[in-house]
Design a protein around this motif. Structure first.
Motif, PDB file in Angstrom:
ATOM      1  N   VAL A  56      31.058 -88.911  69.195  1.00 27.50           N
ATOM      2  CA  VAL A  56      32.294 -89.665  69.612  1.00 27.50           C
ATOM      3  C   VAL A  56      33.511 -88.569  69.704  1.00 27.50           C
ATOM      4  CG1 VAL A  56      32.092 -92.118  68.978  1.00 27.50           C
ATOM      5  CG2 VAL A  56      32.253 -90.239  67.107  1.00 27.50           C
ATOM      6  N   ARG A  57      34.096 -88.255  70.776  1.00 24.32           N
ATOM      7  CA  ARG A  57      35.238 -87.367  70.823  1.00 24.32           C
ATOM      8  C   ARG A  57      36.223 -87.924  70.540  1.00 24.32           C
ATOM      9  NH1 ARG A  57      38.918 -84.155  72.599  1.00 24.32           N
ATOM     10  NH2 ARG A  57      39.764 -86.165  73.492  1.00 24.32           N
ATOM     11  N   ALA A  68      40.234 -95.795  69.338  1.00 27.25           N
ATOM     12  CA  ALA A  68      39.416 -95.933  70.518  1.00 27.25           C
ATOM     13  C   ALA A  68      37.973 -95.464  70.083  1.00 27.25           C
ATOM     14  CB  ALA A  68      39.530 -94.875  71.790  1.00 27.25           C
ATOM     15  N   MET A  69      37.934 -94.232  69.119  1.00 32.13           N
ATOM     16  CA  MET A  69      36.674 -93.988  68.490  1.00 32.13           C
ATOM     17  C   MET A  69      36.166 -95.222  67.429  1.00 32.13           C
ATOM     18  SD  MET A  69      35.846 -90.679  65.851  1.00 32.13           S
ATOM     19  CE  MET A  69      37.363 -90.819  64.878  1.00 32.13           C
ATOM     20  N   PHE A  70      37.035 -95.812  66.666  1.00 30.82           N
ATOM     21  CA  PHE A  70      36.586 -96.891  65.804  1.00 30.82           C
ATOM     22  C   PHE A  70      36.157 -97.925  66.659  1.00 30.82           C
ATOM     23  CE2 PHE A  70      38.071 -94.233  62.621  1.00 30.82           C
ATOM     24  CZ  PHE A  70      37.173 -94.630  61.527  1.00 30.82           C
ATOM     25  N   GLU A  71      36.793 -98.200  67.615  1.00 27.52           N
ATOM     26  CA  GLU A  71      36.462 -99.517  68.613  1.00 27.52           C
ATOM     27  C   GLU A  71      34.967 -98.989  69.402  1.00 27.52           C
ATOM     28  OE1 GLU A  71      39.696 -99.997  71.235  1.00 27.52           O
ATOM     29  OE2 GLU A  71      40.970-100.854  69.402  1.00 27.52           O
ATOM     30  N   SER A  72      34.857 -97.878  69.435  1.00 23.74           N
ATOM     31  CA  SER A  72      33.310 -97.507  70.018  1.00 23.74           C
ATOM     32  C   SER A  72      32.368 -97.637  69.105  1.00 23.74           C
ATOM     33  CB  SER A  72      33.208 -96.026  70.597  1.00 23.74           C
ATOM     34  OG  SER A  72      33.481 -95.014  69.747  1.00 23.74           O
ATOM     35  N   LEU A  73      32.674 -97.565  67.792  1.00 23.36           N
ATOM     36  CA  LEU A  73      31.542 -97.671  66.861  1.00 23.36           C
ATOM     37  C   LEU A  73      31.418 -99.192  66.511  1.00 23.36           C
ATOM     38  CD1 LEU A  73      32.809 -95.369  63.719  1.00 23.36           C
ATOM     39  CD2 LEU A  73      31.490 -94.778  65.979  1.00 23.36           C
ATOM     40  N   ASP A  74      32.197 -99.867  66.935  1.00 21.31           N
ATOM     41  CA  ASP A  74      32.118-101.589  66.830  1.00 21.31           C
ATOM     42  C   ASP A  74      31.117-102.012  67.741  1.00 21.31           C
ATOM     43  OD1 ASP A  74      34.088-101.626  64.553  1.00 21.31           O
ATOM     44  OD2 ASP A  74      35.543-102.022  66.230  1.00 21.31           O
ATOM     45  N   ARG A  75      31.102-101.466  68.759  1.00 19.28           N
ATOM     46  CA  ARG A  75      30.090-101.705  70.041  1.00 19.28           C
ATOM     47  C   ARG A  75      28.774-101.514  69.875  1.00 19.28           C
ATOM     48  NH1 ARG A  75      34.847-100.360  72.935  1.00 19.28           N
ATOM     49  NH2 ARG A  75      34.149 -98.197  73.428  1.00 19.28           N
ATOM     50  N   GLY A  77      26.564-102.118  67.083  1.00 15.58           N
ATOM     51  CA  GLY A  77      25.883-103.176  66.633  1.00 15.58           C
ATOM     52  C   GLY A  77      25.298-102.967  65.468  1.00 15.58           C
ATOM     53  N   GLU A  78      25.813-102.143  64.745  1.00 17.33           N
ATOM     54  CA  GLU A  78      25.389-101.537  63.335  1.00 17.33           C
ATOM     55  C   GLU A  78      26.869-101.507  62.295  1.00 17.33           C
ATOM     56  OE1 GLU A  78      22.007 -98.785  62.418  1.00 17.33           O
ATOM     57  OE2 GLU A  78      22.552 -98.227  64.534  1.00 17.33           O
ATOM     58  N   PRO A  79      26.734-101.964  61.243  1.00 17.41           N
ATOM     59  CA  PRO A  79      28.047-101.754  60.564  1.00 17.41           C
ATOM     60  C   PRO A  79      28.399-100.321  60.014  1.00 17.41           C
ATOM     61  CG  PRO A  79      26.483-102.587  58.902  1.00 17.41           C
ATOM     62  CD  PRO A  79      25.529-102.538  60.333  1.00 17.41           C
ATOM     63  N   LEU A  80      29.777-100.090  60.085  1.00 18.24           N
ATOM     64  CA  LEU A  80      30.095 -98.720  59.208  1.00 18.24           C
ATOM     65  C   LEU A  80      30.122 -98.855  57.958  1.00 18.24           C
ATOM     66  CD1 LEU A  80      31.408 -95.961  60.055  1.00 18.24           C
ATOM     67  CD2 LEU A  80      33.478 -97.149  59.796  1.00 18.24           C
ATOM     68  N   THR A  81      29.412 -97.975  57.110  1.00 14.29           N
ATOM     69  CA  THR A  81      29.391 -98.018  55.593  1.00 14.29           C
ATOM     70  C   THR A  81      29.789 -96.812  55.079  1.00 14.29           C
ATOM     71  OG1 THR A  81      27.182 -97.644  55.561  1.00 14.29           O
ATOM     72  CG2 THR A  81      27.639 -99.986  55.685  1.00 14.29           C
ATOM     73  N   ALA A  82      29.841 -95.684  55.846  1.00  9.97           N
ATOM     74  CA  ALA A  82      30.038 -94.563  55.483  1.00  9.97           C
ATOM     75  C   ALA A  82      31.219 -93.618  56.256  1.00  9.97           C
ATOM     76  CB  ALA A  82      28.966 -93.603  54.925  1.00  9.97           C
ATOM     77  N   GLU A 121      41.242 -97.306  59.427  1.00  8.47           N
ATOM     78  CA  GLU A 121      40.192 -98.179  60.244  1.00  8.47           C
ATOM     79  C   GLU A 121      38.952 -98.129  59.482  1.00  8.47           C
ATOM     80  OE1 GLU A 121      41.146 -99.162  63.059  1.00  8.47           O
ATOM     81  OE2 GLU A 121      43.310 -98.684  62.527  1.00  8.47           O
ATOM     82  N   ALA A 122      38.611 -97.437  58.792  1.00  7.43           N
ATOM     83  CA  ALA A 122      37.456 -97.434  57.986  1.00  7.43           C
ATOM     84  C   ALA A 122      37.421 -98.581  56.959  1.00  7.43           C
ATOM     85  CB  ALA A 122      36.895 -96.263  57.163  1.00  7.43           C
ATOM     86  N   VAL A 123      38.547 -98.645  56.308  1.00  5.61           N
ATOM     87  CA  VAL A 123      38.901 -99.681  55.389  1.00  5.61           C
ATOM     88  C   VAL A 123      38.846-101.246  56.115  1.00  5.61           C
ATOM     89  CG1 VAL A 123      40.639-100.890  53.761  1.00  5.61           C
ATOM     90  CG2 VAL A 123      40.062 -98.424  53.339  1.00  5.61           C
ATOM     91  N   LYS A 124      39.426-101.124  57.224  1.00  7.12           N
ATOM     92  CA  LYS A 124      39.554-102.402  58.028  1.00  7.12           C
ATOM     93  C   LYS A 124      38.053-103.087  58.188  1.00  7.12           C
ATOM     94  CE  LYS A 124      43.863-101.679  60.499  1.00  7.12           C
ATOM     95  NZ  LYS A 124      44.420-101.435  61.790  1.00  7.12           N
TER      96      LYS A 124
END
Ligand code: NAP
Length: 247
Positions: A56-57, A68-75, A77-82, A121-124
Protein backbone atom coordinates in the motif's frame (compact mmCIF):
# COMPACT_ATOMS: atom_id res chain seq x y z
CA UNK A 1 -6.74 -14.16 9.77
CA UNK A 2 -6.11 -10.48 10.42
CA UNK A 3 -4.22 -7.60 8.89
CA UNK A 4 -1.15 -5.96 10.38
CA UNK A 5 -0.29 -2.60 8.80
CA UNK A 6 3.40 -1.74 8.99
CA UNK A 7 4.27 1.76 7.78
CA UNK A 8 7.64 2.15 6.11
CA UNK A 9 7.85 -1.61 5.59
CA UNK A 10 9.89 -1.54 2.39
CA UNK A 11 13.24 -1.23 4.19
CA UNK A 12 15.02 -1.41 7.54
CA UNK A 13 13.13 -2.02 10.77
CA UNK A 14 9.75 -1.96 8.99
CA UNK A 15 10.83 -4.63 6.52
CA UNK A 16 12.12 -6.89 9.31
CA UNK A 17 8.85 -6.36 11.18
CA UNK A 18 6.76 -7.20 8.12
CA UNK A 19 8.68 -10.46 7.64
CA UNK A 20 8.36 -11.33 11.34
CA UNK A 21 4.61 -10.66 11.46
CA UNK A 22 3.96 -12.56 8.22
CA UNK A 23 5.76 -15.53 9.77
CA UNK A 24 3.38 -15.29 12.74
CA UNK A 25 0.34 -15.56 10.46
CA UNK A 26 -0.74 -11.96 9.86
CA UNK A 27 -1.68 -10.73 6.43
CA UNK A 28 0.78 -7.85 6.23
CA UNK A 29 -0.02 -4.53 4.61
CA UNK A 30 3.40 -3.30 3.47
CA UNK A 31 3.23 0.51 3.36
CA UNK A 32 5.94 2.37 1.49
CA UNK A 33 6.48 5.89 0.17
CA UNK A 34 8.65 5.85 -2.96
CA UNK A 35 10.61 2.61 -3.22
CA UNK A 36 8.18 0.29 -4.98
CA UNK A 37 10.94 -2.15 -5.89
CA UNK A 38 11.93 -2.62 -2.25
CA UNK A 39 8.27 -3.04 -1.24
CA UNK A 40 7.72 -5.58 -4.00
CA UNK A 41 10.77 -7.55 -2.84
CA UNK A 42 9.32 -7.69 0.70
CA UNK A 43 6.01 -9.02 -0.64
CA UNK A 44 7.80 -11.61 -2.76
CA UNK A 45 9.87 -12.82 0.20
CA UNK A 46 6.72 -13.20 2.31
CA UNK A 47 4.72 -14.97 -0.39
CA UNK A 48 7.63 -17.30 -1.26
CA UNK A 49 7.72 -18.32 2.41
CA UNK A 50 4.00 -19.16 2.32
CA UNK A 51 2.74 -15.94 3.90
CA UNK A 52 0.27 -13.25 2.83
CA UNK A 53 1.11 -9.62 2.10
CA UNK A 54 0.18 -6.75 -0.17
CA UNK A 55 1.67 -3.32 -0.83
CA UNK A 56 0.00 0.00 0.00
CA UNK A 57 1.66 3.17 -1.21
CA UNK A 58 1.01 6.27 0.90
CA UNK A 59 2.93 9.24 2.17
CA UNK A 60 1.86 9.10 5.82
CA UNK A 61 2.29 12.87 6.19
CA UNK A 62 -0.55 13.40 3.69
CA UNK A 63 -4.01 12.98 5.24
CA UNK A 64 -5.77 12.15 1.97
CA UNK A 65 -3.23 9.41 1.22
CA UNK A 66 -3.57 7.96 4.73
CA UNK A 67 -7.36 7.87 4.36
CA UNK A 68 -7.06 6.16 0.97
CA UNK A 69 -4.63 3.62 2.44
CA UNK A 70 -6.99 2.65 5.26
CA UNK A 71 -9.94 2.50 2.86
CA UNK A 72 -7.96 0.06 0.72
CA UNK A 73 -7.41 -2.10 3.83
CA UNK A 74 -11.17 -2.07 4.45
CA UNK A 75 -11.68 -3.72 1.07
CA UNK A 76 -9.42 -6.69 1.93
CA UNK A 77 -12.11 -8.53 3.88
CA UNK A 78 -9.99 -9.15 6.98
CA UNK A 79 -10.01 -7.01 10.14
CA UNK A 80 -7.13 -4.70 10.95
CA UNK A 81 -5.89 -5.77 14.41
CA UNK A 82 -2.30 -4.50 14.42
CA UNK A 83 -0.63 -1.23 13.46
CA UNK A 84 3.11 -0.62 13.55
CA UNK A 85 3.78 3.10 13.18
CA UNK A 86 7.32 2.83 11.90
CA UNK A 87 7.91 5.11 8.88
CA UNK A 88 10.25 7.88 9.92
CA UNK A 89 12.70 10.35 8.43
CA UNK A 90 15.66 12.49 9.38
CA UNK A 91 17.86 14.84 7.43
CA UNK A 92 21.57 15.82 7.30
CA UNK A 93 23.32 16.14 10.64
CA UNK A 94 23.10 19.79 11.74
CA UNK A 95 23.08 22.01 14.79
CA UNK A 96 19.84 23.79 15.72
CA UNK A 97 21.24 27.17 14.62
CA UNK A 98 21.22 25.89 11.02
CA UNK A 99 17.75 24.32 10.96
CA UNK A 100 15.15 25.79 8.58
CA UNK A 101 11.45 25.93 9.37
CA UNK A 102 10.82 23.92 6.22
CA UNK A 103 13.03 21.07 7.42
CA UNK A 104 11.56 21.05 10.94
CA UNK A 105 8.04 20.98 9.52
CA UNK A 106 8.87 18.12 7.16
CA UNK A 107 10.27 16.02 10.01
CA UNK A 108 7.26 16.72 12.22
CA UNK A 109 4.77 16.11 9.38
CA UNK A 110 6.03 12.56 8.83
CA UNK A 111 7.24 11.52 12.28
CA UNK A 112 4.43 13.10 14.31
CA UNK A 113 1.40 14.00 12.17
CA UNK A 114 1.80 10.79 10.17
CA UNK A 115 1.78 8.71 13.37
CA UNK A 116 -1.28 10.55 14.69
CA UNK A 117 -3.21 10.05 11.44
CA UNK A 118 -2.46 6.32 11.31
CA UNK A 119 -3.39 5.92 14.99
CA UNK A 120 -6.65 7.78 14.42
CA UNK A 121 -7.68 5.59 11.50
CA UNK A 122 -6.60 2.38 13.26
CA UNK A 123 -8.56 3.26 16.41
CA UNK A 124 -11.71 3.88 14.33
CA UNK A 125 -11.42 0.33 13.02
CA UNK A 126 -10.17 -1.53 16.12
CA UNK A 127 -12.08 0.07 18.99
CA UNK A 128 -14.91 -1.81 20.69
CA UNK A 129 -16.62 1.59 20.81
CA UNK A 130 -16.86 1.52 17.01
CA UNK A 131 -17.78 -2.18 16.76
CA UNK A 132 -14.21 -3.34 16.17
CA UNK A 133 -12.67 -6.46 17.73
CA UNK A 134 -9.79 -4.65 19.42
CA UNK A 135 -6.14 -4.64 18.51
CA UNK A 136 -2.66 -3.40 19.31
CA UNK A 137 -0.51 -0.51 18.16
CA UNK A 138 3.25 -0.20 18.43
CA UNK A 139 4.87 3.18 17.83
CA UNK A 140 8.51 3.19 16.80
CA UNK A 141 10.15 6.04 18.68
CA UNK A 142 13.91 6.32 19.30
CA UNK A 143 16.45 6.51 22.09
CA UNK A 144 16.97 10.01 20.62
CA UNK A 145 13.82 11.12 22.45
CA UNK A 146 15.75 10.61 25.71
CA UNK A 147 19.20 11.66 24.46
CA UNK A 148 18.27 14.70 22.32
CA UNK A 149 20.65 13.99 19.38
CA UNK A 150 22.71 17.17 19.96
CA UNK A 151 24.71 18.34 16.95
CA UNK A 152 22.98 15.81 14.74
CA UNK A 153 19.20 16.15 14.54
CA UNK A 154 17.42 17.62 17.55
CA UNK A 155 14.38 18.13 15.29
CA UNK A 156 14.20 14.36 14.82
CA UNK A 157 14.74 13.72 18.56
CA UNK A 158 11.93 16.16 19.39
CA UNK A 159 9.62 14.41 16.94
CA UNK A 160 10.28 11.17 18.80
CA UNK A 161 9.53 12.92 22.08
CA UNK A 162 6.11 13.65 20.61
CA UNK A 163 5.73 9.98 19.66
CA UNK A 164 6.39 9.06 23.30
CA UNK A 165 3.65 11.45 24.48
CA UNK A 166 1.28 10.16 21.79
CA UNK A 167 1.88 6.63 23.07
CA UNK A 168 1.10 7.52 26.67
CA UNK A 169 -1.97 9.59 25.86
CA UNK A 170 -3.49 7.21 23.35
CA UNK A 171 -2.81 4.15 25.51
CA UNK A 172 -4.85 5.74 28.31
CA UNK A 173 -7.62 6.93 25.97
CA UNK A 174 -8.27 3.52 24.45
CA UNK A 175 -7.28 1.13 27.26
CA UNK A 176 -10.93 0.32 27.95
CA UNK A 177 -11.75 -0.06 24.25
CA UNK A 178 -9.76 -3.23 23.57
CA UNK A 179 -6.68 -1.52 22.16
CA UNK A 180 -3.17 -1.70 23.63
CA UNK A 181 -0.65 0.98 22.62
CA UNK A 182 3.04 0.54 23.27
CA UNK A 183 6.34 1.95 22.08
CA UNK A 184 9.81 0.72 21.20
CA UNK A 185 12.84 2.99 21.44
CA UNK A 186 15.63 1.60 19.24
CA UNK A 187 19.16 2.97 19.55
CA UNK A 188 21.73 2.38 16.80
CA UNK A 189 20.33 -0.07 14.27
CA UNK A 190 21.95 -1.01 10.95
CA UNK A 191 19.59 0.52 8.35
CA UNK A 192 19.62 3.09 5.52
CA UNK A 193 18.41 5.91 7.80
CA UNK A 194 21.96 6.90 8.76
CA UNK A 195 22.74 7.61 5.09
CA UNK A 196 19.84 10.10 5.16
CA UNK A 197 21.72 11.86 7.95
CA UNK A 198 24.81 12.02 5.73
CA UNK A 199 26.78 9.28 7.51
CA UNK A 200 26.04 5.75 6.29
CA UNK A 201 28.70 4.30 8.63
CA UNK A 202 27.42 6.08 11.76
CA UNK A 203 26.59 2.90 13.69
CA UNK A 204 30.12 1.55 13.36
CA UNK A 205 31.63 4.95 14.29
CA UNK A 206 29.79 5.25 17.59
CA UNK A 207 29.06 1.66 18.61
CA UNK A 208 32.04 1.49 20.99
CA UNK A 209 30.31 4.16 23.12
CA UNK A 210 27.45 1.75 23.85
CA UNK A 211 27.55 -0.51 26.91
CA UNK A 212 27.05 -3.54 24.63
CA UNK A 213 29.62 -2.13 22.17
CA UNK A 214 27.69 -3.11 19.06
CA UNK A 215 24.89 -1.86 16.86
CA UNK A 216 21.55 -3.64 16.70
CA UNK A 217 19.98 -5.53 13.83
CA UNK A 218 16.50 -4.66 12.49
CA UNK A 219 15.36 -8.19 13.37
CA UNK A 220 16.12 -7.55 17.05
CA UNK A 221 13.69 -4.64 17.00
CA UNK A 222 11.14 -6.58 14.95
CA UNK A 223 10.96 -9.36 17.53
CA UNK A 224 10.22 -6.87 20.30
CA UNK A 225 7.50 -5.24 18.22
CA UNK A 226 5.95 -8.62 17.45
CA UNK A 227 5.93 -9.52 21.14
CA UNK A 228 4.23 -6.24 22.09
CA UNK A 229 1.55 -6.90 19.44
CA UNK A 230 1.01 -10.48 20.57
CA UNK A 231 -1.27 -11.95 23.23
CA UNK A 232 1.88 -12.70 25.25
CA UNK A 233 1.84 -8.98 26.04
CA UNK A 234 -1.89 -8.95 26.79
CA UNK A 235 -1.54 -6.89 30.01
CA UNK A 236 1.03 -4.45 28.60
CA UNK A 237 -0.07 -1.00 27.52
CA UNK A 238 1.49 2.45 27.66
CA UNK A 239 4.92 0.83 27.97
CA UNK A 240 8.29 1.70 26.49
CA UNK A 241 10.82 -0.94 25.51
CA UNK A 242 14.41 0.24 25.13
CA UNK A 243 16.33 -1.50 22.32
CA UNK A 244 19.52 0.46 22.57
CA UNK A 245 22.30 -1.83 23.73
CA UNK A 246 22.11 -0.49 27.27
CA UNK A 247 22.32 3.25 26.53
P1 NAP B 1 14.90 3.43 6.82
O1 NAP B 1 15.75 2.24 6.62
O2 NAP B 1 15.39 4.77 6.33
O3 NAP B 1 13.47 3.14 6.16
C1 NAP B 1 12.48 4.12 6.22
C2 NAP B 1 11.16 3.55 5.75
O4 NAP B 1 10.15 4.55 5.93
C3 NAP B 1 11.14 3.17 4.28
O5 NAP B 1 10.33 2.03 4.14
C4 NAP B 1 10.47 4.38 3.62
O6 NAP B 1 9.78 4.07 2.42
C5 NAP B 1 9.48 4.77 4.70
N1 NAP B 1 9.04 6.16 4.65
C6 NAP B 1 9.78 7.27 4.77
N2 NAP B 1 8.99 8.36 4.68
C7 NAP B 1 7.72 7.92 4.53
C8 NAP B 1 6.47 8.54 4.39
N3 NAP B 1 6.34 9.86 4.39
N4 NAP B 1 5.38 7.77 4.24
C9 NAP B 1 5.48 6.41 4.23
N5 NAP B 1 6.64 5.76 4.36
C10 NAP B 1 7.75 6.51 4.50
O7 NAP B 1 14.54 3.66 8.35
P2 NAP B 1 14.72 2.73 9.65
O8 NAP B 1 16.06 2.98 10.22
O9 NAP B 1 14.27 1.35 9.38
O10 NAP B 1 13.70 3.47 10.63
C11 NAP B 1 12.41 2.99 10.91
C12 NAP B 1 11.92 3.69 12.17
O11 NAP B 1 12.83 3.39 13.23
C13 NAP B 1 11.89 5.21 12.05
O12 NAP B 1 10.75 5.71 12.70
C14 NAP B 1 13.15 5.64 12.78
O13 NAP B 1 13.04 6.93 13.30
C15 NAP B 1 13.22 4.57 13.86
N6 NAP B 1 14.56 4.41 14.45
C16 NAP B 1 15.60 3.94 13.70
C17 NAP B 1 16.85 3.81 14.31
C18 NAP B 1 18.05 3.30 13.55
O14 NAP B 1 19.18 3.36 14.10
N7 NAP B 1 17.90 2.81 12.34
C19 NAP B 1 17.02 4.15 15.66
C20 NAP B 1 15.93 4.61 16.37
C21 NAP B 1 14.70 4.74 15.76
P3 NAP B 1 10.53 4.04 0.96
O15 NAP B 1 11.37 2.80 0.94
O16 NAP B 1 9.43 3.99 -0.03
O17 NAP B 1 11.35 5.28 0.88
Amino acid sequence: MAIALVTGASRGIGKATALQLAGEGYTVAVNYHRNIKAATDVIRTIVDAGGKAFAVRADISDEAQVLAMFESLDREGEPLTALVNNAGILFEQSTIENLSAERINRVLATNVTGYFLCCREAVKRMSHKHGGQGGAIVNVSSAASRLGAPGEYVDYAASKGAVDSLTTGLALEVAAQGIRVNCVRPGLIYTDIHASGGEPGRVDRVKSLLPMQRGGQPEEVAQAIAWLLSDKASYVTGSFLELAGGK
